[in-house]
Design an enzyme around this catalytic site. Structure first.
Site, PDB file in Angstrom:
ATOM      1  N   HIS A 115       0.854  -1.197   0.000  1.00  0.00           N
ATOM      2  CA  HIS A 115       0.000   0.000   0.000  1.00  0.00           C
ATOM      3  C   HIS A 115       0.888   1.244   0.000  1.00  0.00           C
ATOM      4  CE1 HIS A 115      -2.849   3.037   1.237  1.00  0.00           C
ATOM      5  NE2 HIS A 115      -3.799   2.210   0.832  1.00  0.00           N
ATOM      6  N   GLU A 121       0.718   3.848   1.585  1.00  0.00           N
ATOM      7  CA  GLU A 121       1.025   4.370   2.932  1.00  0.00           C
ATOM      8  C   GLU A 121       2.142   3.566   3.585  1.00  0.00           C
ATOM      9  OE1 GLU A 121      -3.051   4.378   4.336  1.00  0.00           O
ATOM     10  OE2 GLU A 121      -3.477   5.986   2.906  1.00  0.00           O
ATOM     11  N   GLU A 152      -4.324   2.079  -7.251  1.00  0.00           N
ATOM     12  CA  GLU A 152      -4.658   3.140  -6.297  1.00  0.00           C
ATOM     13  C   GLU A 152      -3.796   4.374  -6.571  1.00  0.00           C
ATOM     14  OE1 GLU A 152      -6.704   1.412  -2.594  1.00  0.00           O
ATOM     15  OE2 GLU A 152      -4.646   1.906  -2.137  1.00  0.00           O
ATOM     16  N   GLY A 210      -7.999   9.161  -0.048  1.00  0.00           N
ATOM     17  CA  GLY A 210      -8.382   9.957   1.115  1.00  0.00           C
ATOM     18  C   GLY A 210      -9.039  11.285   0.764  1.00  0.00           C
ATOM     19  N   SER A 233     -10.720   6.996  -2.841  1.00  0.00           N
ATOM     20  CA  SER A 233     -11.971   7.738  -2.679  1.00  0.00           C
ATOM     21  C   SER A 233     -13.152   7.098  -3.410  1.00  0.00           C
ATOM     22  CB  SER A 233     -11.789   9.196  -3.098  1.00  0.00           C
ATOM     23  OG  SER A 233     -10.786   9.780  -2.289  1.00  0.00           O
TER      24      SER A 233
HETATM   25  P1  PGA Z   1      -9.629   5.874   0.408  1.00  0.00           P
HETATM   26  O1  PGA Z   1      -8.421   4.846   0.577  1.00  0.00           O
HETATM   27  O2  PGA Z   1     -10.828   5.100  -0.048  1.00  0.00           O
HETATM   28  O3  PGA Z   1      -9.793   6.470   1.776  1.00  0.00           O
HETATM   29  O4  PGA Z   1      -9.196   6.886  -0.599  1.00  0.00           O
HETATM   30  C1  PGA Z   1      -8.224   3.807  -0.314  1.00  0.00           C
HETATM   31  C2  PGA Z   1      -6.947   3.089   0.048  1.00  0.00           C
HETATM   32  O5  PGA Z   1      -5.938   3.769   0.306  1.00  0.00           O
HETATM   33  O6  PGA Z   1      -6.913   1.842   0.124  1.00  0.00           O
END
Ligand code: PGA
Length: 245
Positions: free
Chosen positions: A89, A91, A159, A165, A207
């Site tokens: 991911h 993050e 993504e 987010g 999102s």
């Molecule tokens: P989000 O996150 O739906 O809050 O944009 C998706 C993700 O990072 O898996």
């Protein structure tokens, strides 16, 4: 479709976690969608064996166990009934996770019977379409390292970082998503022969909410969604799944 919840660190109490699981079980009844809940590690044990959804981890360790304080291994989560794990991911990549580490994680996941959900995506879109190279390179680095059989077990989640987010209005358009999904399938076709590439599941995340999910699902070629913030509240989660009925 495959609807994967990524609760991230939004869900910080067992009571909130239970409310989300109850919503998933209610919505899952009679639904044609396959629901996967990728929950913070402690909740995997809490929901082990419950029906109506599959359990997933949000990450697994690149180590195989032993002296590694704080790590949660693929073996540990699989032993509690998880059958999926998110890997790579953005993050986690932002915390220094490299493609080499991602390969290790995917190998451990597969060795323990977990289906890896590999996240790929560009930080931003540039006019020279360099972002396509970013996505190709993230896909290639993993698929190069896997056997044909292993490749077929990976789920790809596209993504784009710029869409994570935010809100439905700021997410990707259906047309841009369609183009990217066909590009991803073309890249997968370089690793998997013939029609098999079409069988690898490709999800969209960034999102995805009730307001945009139906439009994004329609004709884009995705097999489902990886949902972050909208999956972490029973109301928005319910609205999203109802919108996709
Ligand atoms: P989000 O996150 O739906 O809050 O944009 C998706 C993700 O990072 O898996």
């Amino acid at each position: 479709m495959l609807i994967v919840s990524n609760w991230k660190a939004y869900v910080e109490s067992s009571a909130s976690a239970k409310a989300l699981v109850t919503a998933a079980q209610k919505l899952g009844k009679g639904s044609t969608h396959e629901l996967v809940l990728c929950v913070p590690a402690p909740y995997i044990g809490m929901f082990s064996g419950q029906k109506g959804f599959s359990l997933g981890a949000q990450d697994v360790s690149a180590t195989l166990g032993g002296a590694a304080t704080g790590e949660v291994t693929a073996g540990a989560v699989a032993s509690l009934g998880a059958t999926y794990t998110i890997v790579g991911h953005s993050e986690r990549r932002a915390m220094g996770e490299t493609d080499a580490v991602i390969i290790e994680k995917v190998r451990h996941a597969l060795a323990h019977g977990l289906t890896p959900i590999l996240c790929v995506g560009e930080r931003e879109r540039d006019e020279d379409a360099q972002y396509l190279k970013t996505v190709r390179s993230q896909l290639s680095s993993l698929f190069d390292a896997l056997t044909q059989k292993e490749r077929m077990e990976v789920i790809v989640a596209y993504e784009p970082l710029w869409a994570i987010g935010k809100t439905a209005d700021e997410a990707i358009t259906a047309e841009d998503l369609r183009e990217m999904v066909s590009y991803i399938r073309k890249v997968l076709g370089d690793f998997v022969p013939g029609k098999a590439a079409a069988k690898i599941r490709v999800l969209y995340g960034g999102s995805a909410e009730a307001a945009n999910a139906p439009v994004l699902a329609d004709g884009s070629g995705i097999d489902g969604f990886l949902v972050g913030h909208a999956s972490a509240d029973p109301l928005t989660y319910t609205a999203l799944l109802q919108a996709l009925k």
